[in-house]
Design a protein around this motif. Structure first.
Motif, short mmCIF file in Angstrom:
data_model
loop_
_atom_site.label_atom_id
_atom_site.label_comp_id
_atom_site.label_asym_id
_atom_site.label_seq_id
_atom_site.Cartn_x
_atom_site.Cartn_y
_atom_site.Cartn_z
N ILE A 1 0.69 -1.36 -0.30
CA ILE A 1 0.18 -0.17 0.34
C ILE A 1 1.05 1.52 -0.14
O ILE A 1 0.15 2.71 0.23
N GLY A 2 1.86 1.07 -0.46
CA GLY A 2 3.26 2.59 -0.28
C GLY A 2 4.38 1.70 -0.75
O GLY A 2 4.87 0.71 0.85
N MET A 3 5.45 3.02 -1.12
CA MET A 3 6.91 3.25 -1.26
C MET A 3 7.06 4.46 -1.60
O MET A 3 6.65 4.97 -1.51
N GLY A 4 8.53 4.55 -0.90
CA GLY A 4 9.00 5.09 -0.68
C GLY A 4 10.73 5.23 -1.02
O GLY A 4 11.69 4.46 -0.13
N LEU A 5 11.14 6.47 -1.60
CA LEU A 5 13.09 5.96 -1.80
C LEU A 5 13.57 6.62 -0.96
O LEU A 5 13.76 7.93 -0.30
N SER A 6 14.71 6.06 -0.15
CA SER A 6 15.65 7.38 0.61
C SER A 6 16.65 7.97 0.04
O SER A 6 16.35 7.97 -1.45
N PRO A 7 16.50 8.94 0.26
CA PRO A 7 17.11 10.28 -0.69
C PRO A 7 18.69 9.53 -1.41
O PRO A 7 19.05 10.25 -2.46
N ASP A 8 19.32 9.26 -1.08
CA ASP A 8 20.20 8.44 -2.35
C ASP A 8 19.82 7.34 -3.00
O ASP A 8 21.04 6.95 -3.62
N HIS A 9 19.29 6.52 -3.38
CA HIS A 9 18.62 5.82 -3.95
C HIS A 9 19.15 4.57 -3.07
O HIS A 9 19.01 2.87 -4.39
N ARG A 10 19.74 4.46 -2.15
CA ARG A 10 19.90 3.30 -1.61
C ARG A 10 18.70 2.22 -0.89
O ARG A 10 19.34 0.90 -1.10
N TYR A 11 18.05 2.42 -0.60
CA TYR A 11 16.82 1.65 0.42
C TYR A 11 15.60 2.17 -0.61
O TYR A 11 15.24 3.07 -0.70
N LEU A 12 14.50 1.05 -0.18
CA LEU A 12 13.48 1.02 -0.68
C LEU A 12 12.62 0.41 0.77
O LEU A 12 12.49 -0.79 1.44
N TYR A 13 12.11 1.09 0.85
CA TYR A 13 10.67 1.54 2.38
C TYR A 13 9.34 1.05 1.57
O TYR A 13 8.92 2.15 0.85
N VAL A 14 8.69 -0.01 2.37
CA VAL A 14 7.86 -0.26 1.92
C VAL A 14 6.69 -0.37 2.36
O VAL A 14 7.07 -1.14 3.38
N ASN A 15 5.12 -0.12 2.63
CA ASN A 15 4.18 -0.63 3.42
C ASN A 15 3.54 -1.48 3.19
O ASN A 15 3.00 -1.58 1.76
N SER A 16 3.01 -2.52 4.02
CA SER A 16 1.75 -3.69 3.02
C SER A 16 2.04 -4.09 4.25
O SER A 16 2.02 -4.13 5.58
N ARG A 17 0.67 -5.00 4.04
CA ARG A 17 -0.88 -5.74 5.12
C ARG A 17 -0.78 -6.90 5.01
O ARG A 17 -0.87 -7.21 3.98
N PRO A 18 0.33 -8.03 5.51
CA PRO A 18 0.36 -9.40 5.86
C PRO A 18 -1.08 -9.93 5.72
O PRO A 18 -1.86 -9.43 6.46
N TRP A 19 -0.75 -11.19 4.67
CA TRP A 19 -2.00 -12.51 4.73
C TRP A 19 -1.26 -12.88 5.64
O TRP A 19 -0.80 -13.01 6.38
N PRO A 20 -2.31 -13.59 5.81
CA PRO A 20 -2.18 -14.63 7.41
C PRO A 20 -1.31 -15.17 7.15
O PRO A 20 -1.13 -16.52 5.68
N GLN A 21 -0.80 -16.16 8.16
CA GLN A 21 0.52 -17.37 7.97
C GLN A 21 -0.20 -18.33 6.89
O GLN A 21 -1.78 -19.24 7.33
N GLY A 22 0.10 -19.47 6.75
CA GLY A 22 0.19 -20.25 5.68
C GLY A 22 -1.19 -20.45 4.41
O GLY A 22 -2.09 -20.91 4.06
N TYR A 23 -1.34 -19.68 4.28
CA TYR A 23 -2.90 -18.69 3.41
C TYR A 23 -3.06 -19.52 2.18
O TYR A 23 -1.30 -19.60 1.44
N THR A 24 -3.52 -19.99 1.62
CA THR A 24 -3.75 -20.07 0.42
C THR A 24 -4.84 -19.46 -0.71
O THR A 24 -5.75 -18.83 -0.33
N ILE A 25 -4.55 -19.34 -2.11
CA ILE A 25 -5.49 -18.36 -2.82
C ILE A 25 -5.42 -19.35 -4.23
O ILE A 25 -5.48 -20.13 -4.64
N THR A 26 -7.43 -19.73 -4.08
CA THR A 26 -7.90 -20.68 -5.11
C THR A 26 -8.51 -19.70 -6.04
O THR A 26 -8.36 -20.44 -7.45
N ASN A 27 -8.46 -18.47 -5.69
CA ASN A 27 -9.18 -17.68 -6.53
C ASN A 27 -8.45 -16.54 -6.81
O ASN A 27 -8.29 -15.74 -5.56
N PRO A 28 -8.33 -15.92 -7.19
CA PRO A 28 -7.12 -14.92 -7.93
C PRO A 28 -8.01 -13.53 -7.92
O PRO A 28 -7.51 -12.70 -7.19
N LEU A 29 -9.13 -13.53 -7.53
CA LEU A 29 -10.22 -12.50 -7.49
C LEU A 29 -11.19 -12.39 -5.72
O LEU A 29 -11.48 -11.46 -5.70
N ASP A 30 -10.18 -13.59 -5.33
CA ASP A 30 -10.57 -13.95 -3.51
C ASP A 30 -9.76 -13.64 -2.98
O ASP A 30 -9.03 -14.67 -2.45
#
Length: 645
Positions: free
Chosen positions: A479-508
């Protein structure tokens, strides 16, 4: 009778040995320690002992004691920085937008910042106190629904503005406009951008990237990225102004989104052609009474499939707006690995060597530095070569998916230096093209038409698409990304899926956590070097999830959140320092690149808040006591302990 400490005639206090003073001073807080240092020279020397401040630092800020001090700094300096030099004083509240404020970005010279809103306006502000509007434009005159993102070019002469078009409820159409900051905010060009949450970005000072999306088969599409000239006025129809840069294959209803460009650093030549954690080969409608926040996902043009409602799993946005969360209870720290710390030390040693070289040549270069300073001040007024050259490789960075339509992977594609041809090849004449077309029609009449490629079989059509060099799967909704001023590091916002998740339908896709994780990726090795688990809050489900922009400067990391606060962390120590209250979701934050003691936050409460440090507010002649402040975690912790005690 107690003797006066300052009485030199008989008092023994000034003559206490330093070990005794050190032991006594160890019971004092930082304000008391500074105060006793005013008594006499001996007490002053002990009160500045770095071991005392080291202990105070770890106790006050709850830093992990295995984390070393910033190289080249003293503990007293660091204590003062985190007390007096973090942005915390709310010096201005700007209410000129009439709807939710989605994004804020700064010019590289720190003189201006731009804000985007669902009111359809782009506003450009002077960043000096008090902030004031320099330029504005109502993009609804171009049939835009709202503005969502902006970015200044490197020379701060142009502003890229990205927005969403009016259209059907399921439309994903967007557009990019470029305005000149030299000629009264004149429009330079307009470029189609689909889906709108590609946002767009600068490739060079005079060229920008945009996107287009074409559906090929069920759940299969292609994302085409275009390189565009920022000024599309041309005197000849044979002068190229756009160029097809890449064409990527998308499966499972995914697409390329949130593109950005970073400079390739010297040691990153050998990275590429690899994937990380890439093991695997019903969209809900909004309720009428719900106020929509931020930038929702752009793939509502996919036909919804019937599925079990998940409303019971998530609070509605209406309930979120009225929910009180004690957010400091879950704010955690960034945990870096040894690779990150090693690079920090190497960077400091390199900087020290550079500083020594500069000091040796300071007398020779004094005049040239003065000339350089003058040119920097007038950089925004300088003309830039229209055909600026990019001589070094760059990284195209974007979010995408593989298992589902929600973006759960970060993609990297190395861009080799590219220059537009001076003139387009006009090709065949009109007469020749007509003859060729007639021949093709004749061939079709005499035989069967060529078969349509099987777009669902990637191996069969792979040669028609560009290959992504590297993928990192974060196993959650990005849900978000930001670069450090020297372009060395990328910081990423994410909301994790549960442990051991499975995906059977790409729309779900799997349900996403309410907590937001932050990942830190080294753009030289393309490996994760830091994580912050459960750092701040979000509540919306997959199909309503929107971008929460974060920003990174040399000293700090900041991010918005759905719990009505922005958050500030120290980059080196990883600790959460403060939160910045709003009345609704905080969508975006941005540091002044020339002044890390200034932070801007934007919110769904229609306001823009400017936060400056106590030291900066004092320099401006402001009485800090008359202004509201953000909530510092160290003070919050002290107040909580006092209540319990």
């Amino acid at each position: 009778m107690t003797r006066n400490v300052n009485d030199e005639s008989g008092s023994l206090w000034p003559y206490l040995p330093h070990p005794a003073l050190f032991h006594i001073f160890g019971f004092l807080n930082h304000k008391e320690l500074l105060k006793v240092g005013e008594v006499c020279r001996s007490w002053f020397e002990v009160s500045r002992d770095d071991l005392l401040w080291k202990d105070l630092f770890y106790r006050n800020f709850k830093v992990d004691r295995t984390v070393p001090i910033v190289t080249g700094k003293s503990w007293l300096e660091e204590f003062k920085r985190l007390c007096y030099h973090i942005p915390i004083v709310q010096t201005e509240t700007l209410t000129d937008h009439m709807h939710q404020v989605l994004h804020v970005s700064f010019s590289h010279n720190g003189k201006y910042f731009a804000t985007c809103s669902k009111d359809g306006f782009i506003l450009v502000w002077n960043s000096v106190y008090p902030a004031s509007i320099k330029y504005y434009r109502d993009m609804r005159t171009f049939c835009w629904k709202y503005t969502q993102y902006s970015q200044f070019n490197q020379s701060d002469t142009l502003l890229l503005v990205s927005g969403v078009h009016f259209g059907t409820p399921h439309s994903t159409s967007g557009e990019i406009a470029v305005f000149s900051l030299q000629d009264g905010f004149e429009l330079q060009c307009r470029v189609v951008n689909k889906p709108y949450d590609i946002f767009g970005t600068w490739y060079s000072d005079q060229h920008l990237l945009s996107g287009d999306l074409h559906w090929l088969a069920h759940l299969v599409s292609t994302s085409v990225l275009w390189l565009n000239k920022a000024s599309q006025e041309t005197s000849s129809e044979h002068v190229p102004i756009t160029q097809n840069l890449y064409r990527f294959y998308n499966r499972n209803a995914s697409s390329i989104r949130a593109i950005m460009v970073a400079n390739c650093l010297p040691n990153s030549e050998n990275v590429g052609n690899a994937t990380e954690n890439n093991k695997d080969d019903d969209l809900l409608k909004d309720n009428d009474f719900v106020v929509e926040h931020g930038n929702p996902v752009s793939h509502r043009d996919i036909n919804p499939l019937p599925s079990t409602s998940r409303n019971h799993m998530y609070p509605t946005r209406w309930s979120i707006r009225n929910k009180h969360i004690d957010s400091f209870e879950y704010a955690t720290s960034i945990q870096y690995n040894t690779d990150y710390r090693k690079v920090e030390l190497e960077s400091y040693d390199t900087a020290q060597g550079f500083d020594n070289d500069c000091n040796e040549d300071s007398d020779k270069d004094e005049n040239s530095r003065e000339d350089s300073d003058k040119s920097d001040d007038s950089a925004s007024e300088a003309s830039v070569d229209e055909d600026d050259e990019v001589l070094e490789d760059k990284y195209l960075i974007f979010t995408t998916g593989f298992k589902t339509y929600t973006p759960h992977q970060i993609g990297f594609k190395r861009i080799k230096p590219f220059m537009f041809p001076k003139r387009m090849d006009p090709g065949l004449s009109l007469k020749e093209r007509i003859v060729l077309q007639e021949r093709k029609k004749e061939q079709l009449r005499s035989g069967s038409p060529p078969p349509e490629p099987n777009w669902l079989d990637f191996d069969a059509v792979a040669d028609k698409f560009d290959k992504i060099d590297h993928l990192i799967d974060v196993h959650g909704h990005i849900i978000g990304m930001g670069l450090s001023p020297d372009h060395r590091y990328l910081y990423v916002n994410s909301r994790p899926w549960p442990q051991g998740y499975t995906i059977t339908n790409p729309l779900d896709p799997p349900p996403i956590a309410q907590e937001i994780d932050i990942h830190v990726i080294d753009l030289v090795t393309l490996k994760q070097v830091g994580t912050m688990l459960r750092s701040h809050k979000a509540y919306t489900p997959n199909n309503e999830c929107f971008f929460i922009f974060l920003d990174v400067c040399n000293e700090y990391v900041a991010s918005g959140a759905e719990d009505k606060h922005g958050y500030l962390w120290d980059r080196h120590y990883g600790i959460c320092l403060a939160k910045f209250p709003h009345a609704d979701v905080v969508n975006s934050v941005a540091f002044n690149p020339k002044d890390p003691e200034m932070l801007v936050t934007t919110s769904d409460d229609n306001t823009i808040k400017i936060w400056r440090s106590r030291a900066k507010a004092k320099q401006l002649g402001l009485n800090v006591a008359q202004f509201q402040e953000g909530v510092e975690k160290r003070r919050y912790r002290m107040q909580r302990n006092n209540r319990f005690n």
